[in-house]
Write an enzyme that holds these catalytic residues in place. Sequence first.
Site, PDB file in Angstrom:
ATOM      1  N   SER A   1     -51.202  -1.534  90.702  1.00 63.94           N
ATOM      2  CA  SER A   1     -51.497  -2.628  91.628  1.00 63.94           C
ATOM      3  C   SER A   1     -50.784  -2.438  92.964  1.00 63.94           C
ATOM      4  O   SER A   1     -49.829  -1.672  93.064  1.00 63.94           O
ATOM      5  CB  SER A   1     -51.071  -3.955  90.995  1.00 63.94           C
TER       6      SER A   1
ATOM      7  N   PHE B   1     -33.901  -3.716 104.067  1.00 63.61           N
ATOM      8  CA  PHE B   1     -34.370  -4.153 102.746  1.00 63.61           C
ATOM      9  C   PHE B   1     -33.227  -4.227 101.742  1.00 63.61           C
ATOM     10  O   PHE B   1     -33.144  -5.161 100.953  1.00 63.61           O
ATOM     11  CB  PHE B   1     -35.467  -3.215 102.221  1.00 63.61           C
TER      12      PHE B   1
ATOM     13  N   ASP C   1     -37.592 -18.393  99.281  1.00 65.13           N
ATOM     14  CA  ASP C   1     -36.207 -18.306  99.758  1.00 65.13           C
ATOM     15  C   ASP C   1     -35.849 -19.526 100.583  1.00 65.13           C
ATOM     16  O   ASP C   1     -36.520 -19.827 101.571  1.00 65.13           O
ATOM     17  CB  ASP C   1     -36.019 -17.042 100.602  1.00 65.13           C
TER      18      ASP C   1
ATOM     19  N   GLU D   1     -49.361  -4.627  96.607  1.00 66.74           N
ATOM     20  CA  GLU D   1     -49.054  -5.928  97.218  1.00 66.74           C
ATOM     21  C   GLU D   1     -49.401  -5.905  98.710  1.00 66.74           C
ATOM     22  O   GLU D   1     -49.057  -4.962  99.421  1.00 66.74           O
ATOM     23  CB  GLU D   1     -47.565  -6.252  97.066  1.00 66.74           C
TER      24      GLU D   1
ATOM     25  N   HIS E   1     -46.362  -1.526  90.334  1.00 65.46           N
ATOM     26  CA  HIS E   1     -46.781  -2.436  91.403  1.00 65.46           C
ATOM     27  C   HIS E   1     -46.204  -1.861  92.693  1.00 65.46           C
ATOM     28  O   HIS E   1     -44.983  -1.775  92.844  1.00 65.46           O
ATOM     29  CB  HIS E   1     -46.215  -3.831  91.125  1.00 65.46           C
TER      30      HIS E   1
END
Length: 287
Positions: A15, A216, A109, A17, A266
């Site tokens: 998959s 990140f 968040d 995103e 993913h």
Amino acid sequence: MKLSDRLKSGTKVYSFEFYPPKTAEDTAKLFNTALELKALSPDFVSVTNSSSGVTPYRTVALCGVLKAQFGLEIVAHLTCLAHTRTEIAEICSGLKKMDINNVLALRGDPHNVEAGARRSEYSYAAQLVADLKRDGGFSIGGACYPEKHPEAPSLEADIVRLKEKVDAGAEYLITQLFFDNACYFKFLDKAAAAGVRVPVLPGLMPITGYKQMQNFTKMMQVGVPDELRRGIERWDGDKDGMFKFSVEYASRQARALLAGGAPGLHLYTLNRSKAAMAILKNVKTAI
Ligand code: FAD
């Protein structure tokens, strides 16, 4: 397709995103990306949702287009911190009308939610999961964090909360990105020992620059193995060299995850196709 059923079939799930673009130009780029990635027959694509609560229908609309026009199976992200139960019900009704029956239930968040937009009805994702389960119609997923969620006092404490989310109705989990497979496998062992017995799809993201790695890893508090750090430093400023190194690292990571029993992959694409395509091709030719 309900993702929970697809995961039960035992064959690996692949998959991608995406996130809702903000400009016409970025929308055109995303649609090109979606077309290119569709050629790899992903099992689903997921679409993120801003936890600010300001634009939930951008996610709903993009999910609808990717399903109706591109024929992709969809997992819609749904954050709850900035929404009332009535708003959540409206969003869900929109998704159901478009025949979208997979939702990744998230808290969001707190720092993305302006003080005025903060609603008191939801504090944690497990509450949203419970509501979705009660209302029915969706296969429900949740997020998990092999290196613990940044707010959790320990991985063990985080897993106790994760178990509550699974008990509330989360049928599968997708991980935060990570770069060290040992973290994923140790996490699986600890989660299983705590009674978490749902499929855990590992989330992978190829790093494309030194700054990106710093941003990140700081934001998500994930570790960077020495080999990866050295490679990113070595190829910083050399776009082609960085791409090659990064794809090679992520492909190796992906192959080892699948060989170790991960139910699939993913890929966090940042709405770009090149690295995701290269990784998936590498992985699929190796199995
Ligand atoms: P929760 O499961 O609610 O957990 C959040 C924290 O609260 C954890 O530290 C947990 O241990 C703790 N906790 C849980 N329950 C309790 C309790 N009862 N009492 C005390 N502490 C508790 N963000 C977006 O804004 N949009 C997205 O589309 C998006 N997609 C994501 C997809 C994935 C696969 C992942 C891994 C993250 C995604 N995020 C997204 C980020 C996510 O919203 C944040 O990490 C958020 O801080 C936590 O969300 P959660 O659903 O994991 O929260």
